[in-house]
Scaffold this motif. Structure first.
Motif, PDB file in Angstrom:
ATOM      1  N   GLN A 172       0.814  -1.216   0.000  1.00 42.45           N
ATOM      2  CA  GLN A 172       0.000   0.000   0.000  1.00 42.45           C
ATOM      3  C   GLN A 172       0.849   1.269   0.000  1.00 42.45           C
ATOM      4  OE1 GLN A 172      -3.246  -0.045  -0.667  1.00 42.45           O
ATOM      5  NE2 GLN A 172      -2.821  -2.231  -0.842  1.00 42.45           N
ATOM      6  N   LYS A 173       1.931   1.260   0.760  1.00 40.82           N
ATOM      7  CA  LYS A 173       2.825   2.426   0.761  1.00 40.82           C
ATOM      8  C   LYS A 173       3.459   2.624  -0.612  1.00 40.82           C
ATOM      9  CE  LYS A 173       4.126   2.708   5.646  1.00 40.82           C
ATOM     10  NZ  LYS A 173       5.244   2.652   6.632  1.00 40.82           N
ATOM     11  N   HIS A 174       3.832   1.532  -1.243  1.00 44.88           N
ATOM     12  CA  HIS A 174       4.450   1.632  -2.566  1.00 44.88           C
ATOM     13  C   HIS A 174       3.418   2.000  -3.634  1.00 44.88           C
ATOM     14  CE1 HIS A 174       7.824  -0.293  -0.509  1.00 44.88           C
ATOM     15  NE2 HIS A 174       8.576   0.153  -1.492  1.00 44.88           N
ATOM     16  N   ALA A 175       2.169   1.571  -3.427  1.00 43.44           N
ATOM     17  CA  ALA A 175       1.102   1.967  -4.342  1.00 43.44           C
ATOM     18  C   ALA A 175       0.884   3.484  -4.268  1.00 43.44           C
ATOM     19  CB  ALA A 175      -0.189   1.231  -4.004  1.00 43.44           C
ATOM     20  N   LEU A 176       0.877   4.035  -3.051  1.00 45.15           N
ATOM     21  CA  LEU A 176       0.731   5.489  -2.877  1.00 45.15           C
ATOM     22  C   LEU A 176       1.893   6.218  -3.539  1.00 45.15           C
ATOM     23  CD1 LEU A 176      -0.551   8.038  -1.649  1.00 45.15           C
ATOM     24  CD2 LEU A 176       0.748   7.570   0.448  1.00 45.15           C
ATOM     25  N   TYR A 177       3.082   5.684  -3.332  1.00 45.04           N
ATOM     26  CA  TYR A 177       4.261   6.267  -3.974  1.00 45.04           C
ATOM     27  C   TYR A 177       4.084   6.294  -5.489  1.00 45.04           C
ATOM     28  CZ  TYR A 177       8.979   6.540  -5.913  1.00 45.04           C
ATOM     29  OH  TYR A 177      10.077   6.894  -6.665  1.00 45.04           O
ATOM     30  N   ASN A 271       6.120  15.154  -2.349  1.00 41.29           N
ATOM     31  CA  ASN A 271       6.506  15.093  -0.936  1.00 41.29           C
ATOM     32  C   ASN A 271       5.758  13.983  -0.203  1.00 41.29           C
ATOM     33  OD1 ASN A 271       8.259  17.222  -1.276  1.00 41.29           O
ATOM     34  ND2 ASN A 271       6.828  18.771  -0.536  1.00 41.29           N
ATOM     35  N   GLU A 272       4.466  13.810  -0.527  1.00 42.75           N
ATOM     36  CA  GLU A 272       3.680  12.730   0.077  1.00 42.75           C
ATOM     37  C   GLU A 272       4.258  11.363  -0.303  1.00 42.75           C
ATOM     38  OE1 GLU A 272      -0.331  13.292  -1.195  1.00 42.75           O
ATOM     39  OE2 GLU A 272      -0.684  15.041   0.072  1.00 42.75           O
ATOM     40  N   ALA A 273       4.674  11.252  -1.571  1.00 41.37           N
ATOM     41  CA  ALA A 273       5.279   9.997  -2.040  1.00 41.37           C
ATOM     42  C   ALA A 273       6.585   9.723  -1.311  1.00 41.37           C
ATOM     43  CB  ALA A 273       5.506  10.065  -3.547  1.00 41.37           C
ATOM     44  N   MET A 274       7.384  10.762  -1.100  1.00 40.87           N
ATOM     45  CA  MET A 274       8.651  10.602  -0.383  1.00 40.87           C
ATOM     46  C   MET A 274       8.423  10.117   1.040  1.00 40.87           C
ATOM     47  SD  MET A 274      11.008  13.839  -1.557  1.00 40.87           S
ATOM     48  CE  MET A 274      11.360  14.170  -3.285  1.00 40.87           C
ATOM     49  N   GLN A 275       7.381  10.658   1.675  1.00 36.87           N
ATOM     50  CA  GLN A 275       7.080  10.244   3.045  1.00 36.87           C
ATOM     51  C   GLN A 275       6.706   8.769   3.115  1.00 36.87           C
ATOM     52  OE1 GLN A 275       8.532  12.674   5.177  1.00 36.87           O
ATOM     53  NE2 GLN A 275       6.899  11.773   6.413  1.00 36.87           N
ATOM     54  N   ALA A 276       6.028   8.279   2.085  1.00 35.34           N
ATOM     55  CA  ALA A 276       5.581   6.886   2.072  1.00 35.34           C
ATOM     56  C   ALA A 276       6.751   5.909   1.998  1.00 35.34           C
ATOM     57  CB  ALA A 276       4.622   6.653   0.904  1.00 35.34           C
ATOM     58  N   VAL A 277       7.851   6.339   1.359  1.00 32.38           N
ATOM     59  CA  VAL A 277       9.015   5.443   1.191  1.00 32.38           C
ATOM     60  C   VAL A 277      10.286   6.140   1.664  1.00 32.38           C
ATOM     61  CG1 VAL A 277       7.982   4.145  -0.719  1.00 32.38           C
ATOM     62  CG2 VAL A 277       9.289   6.214  -1.218  1.00 32.38           C
ATOM     63  N   LYS A 278      10.181   6.852   2.767  1.00 31.54           N
ATOM     64  CA  LYS A 278      11.258   7.753   3.202  1.00 31.54           C
ATOM     65  C   LYS A 278      12.596   7.057   3.477  1.00 31.54           C
ATOM     66  CE  LYS A 278       9.170   7.762   7.815  1.00 31.54           C
ATOM     67  NZ  LYS A 278       8.501   8.634   8.814  1.00 31.54           N
ATOM     68  N   GLU A 279      12.573   5.754   3.656  1.00 28.58           N
ATOM     69  CA  GLU A 279      13.827   5.039   3.939  1.00 28.58           C
ATOM     70  C   GLU A 279      14.470   4.466   2.682  1.00 28.58           C
ATOM     71  OE1 GLU A 279      12.927   2.155   6.905  1.00 28.58           O
ATOM     72  OE2 GLU A 279      12.419   3.643   8.432  1.00 28.58           O
ATOM     73  N   ASP A 280      13.836   4.679   1.527  1.00 27.43           N
ATOM     74  CA  ASP A 280      14.360   4.137   0.266  1.00 27.43           C
ATOM     75  C   ASP A 280      14.957   5.265  -0.573  1.00 27.43           C
ATOM     76  OD1 ASP A 280      14.748   3.012  -2.303  1.00 27.43           O
ATOM     77  OD2 ASP A 280      13.227   1.498  -1.903  1.00 27.43           O
ATOM     78  N   ALA A 281      16.271   5.430  -0.485  1.00 26.55           N
ATOM     79  CA  ALA A 281      16.959   6.525  -1.169  1.00 26.55           C
ATOM     80  C   ALA A 281      16.790   6.463  -2.687  1.00 26.55           C
ATOM     81  CB  ALA A 281      18.446   6.519  -0.809  1.00 26.55           C
ATOM     82  N   GLY A 282      16.756   5.245  -3.232  1.00 25.74           N
ATOM     83  CA  GLY A 282      16.625   5.087  -4.679  1.00 25.74           C
ATOM     84  C   GLY A 282      15.309   5.622  -5.209  1.00 25.74           C
TER      85      GLY A 282
END
Length: 295
Positions: A172-177, A271-282
């Motif tokens: 779900q987090k990756h879907a939002l991203y 910014n919302e997408a970044m928050q969803a995957v904030k630990e994935d630098a790539g």
């Protein structure tokens, strides 16, 4: 990405028709954003390159149909398939790519296959909405964003969600991203259609409005204008613009900061997408690169 390209080449070769192989070469040169996204998320999956290839075939098919619908003569700065070989051939090639993609998709887990296949239904629905909306001047930003989600963002959302399922990550987090990446990516494209030159775009500048598409900058502009100016903008919709008309629109957009407002929404979604995957630098790097394409 080399494995993705090899998988794509294999799938095209399996179709076993030289005409298809030749025509498909005309579709090369894209960013492969969806495949890159899958590889970034499903880093350890042996199936990731094949899923990337499948999604890229789906994307290629949608572009072929899109060019026929829009009667576009250029794709990425080169003549489109419908321009060189006719609309019938372009539609049939798109159908072949869709069906080949689906025949490979059945090899995946049911949930992944459903995510990707459902997105194809959604993007087809979005394409139909886009055609209907271009027949009249649309001044509703939410209606436009709903169409944009279906037509553009849903396949990127599916790529991210499918890859997360493949890798055992939070789907779900990756879907939002993926959804927000797709929306912000297209909003930036809408901005560039107005601000970039023809050489950069590979098509005439402000082509969206000429084709009848009221993208966010035009919608924001419309609501900032007085009544006579609104009527003038409506009259210019879906017609070839002369230099004076083009200049008037651009000056009014500058005056009312329509481009800046559109970019602000793209930045918010990013910014919302970044928050969803904030630990994935790539994944964050992909977003930052996309935002830097702006005006």
């Amino acid at each position: 990405m080399q494995r993705v390209e090899r998988e794509i080449a294999r799938l095209i070769q399996e179709i076993d028709y030289d005409v298809v192989t030749h025509l498909f070469e005309k579709l090369q040169g894209g960013k492969r954003l969806r495949a890159k996204l899958i590889l970034k998320i499903a880093t350890s999956s042996e199936q990731a390159p094949l899923l990337g290839a499948i999604v890229e075939l789906v994307h290629g098919a949608s572009l072929l149909h899109d060019d026929v619908i829009d009667e576009a003569t250029l794709r990425r700065g080169t003549p489109s398939v419908n321009a060189t070989d006719g609309s019938k051939t372009a539609v049939m090639l798109g159908d072949i790519l869709y069906s080949k993609a689906f025949s490979e998709l059945v090899l995946f887990d049911r949930e992944i296959a459903k995510v990707v296949s459902s997105s194809v239904t959604a993007l087809s629905k979005g394409e139909m909405m886009d055609v209907k909306m271009s027949q009249n001047f649309n001044d509703d930003a939410q209606i436009y964003l709903d169409m944009l989600y279906l037509k553009t963002a849903t396949l990127i959302e599916a790529a991210a969600q499918g890859a997360a399922l493949l890798e055992g990550k939070d789907a779900q987090k990756h879907a939002l991203y993926g959804k927000n990446l797709g929306l912000s990516f297209q909003i930036i494209d809408d901005i560039l259609d107005i601000t970039a030159d023809e050489a950069t775009l590979g098509k005439p500048a402000m082509n969206d409005f000429v084709e009848g598409k009221c993208t966010l900058p035009y919608i924001y502009l419309y609501h900032a204008l007085n009544t006579p100016e609104q009527e003038r903008l409506r009259r210019l919709h879906a017609k070839v613009l002369d230099k004076e008309e083009t200049l008037w629109i651009k000056e009014k957009m500058q005056e009312h900061k329509s481009i800046e407002k559109s970019f602000a929404l793209a930045q918010k979604l990013s910014n919302e997408a970044m928050q969803a995957v904030k630990e994935d630098a790539g994944l964050i790097e992909i977003l930052e690169t996309m935002i830097k394409r702006s005006y």
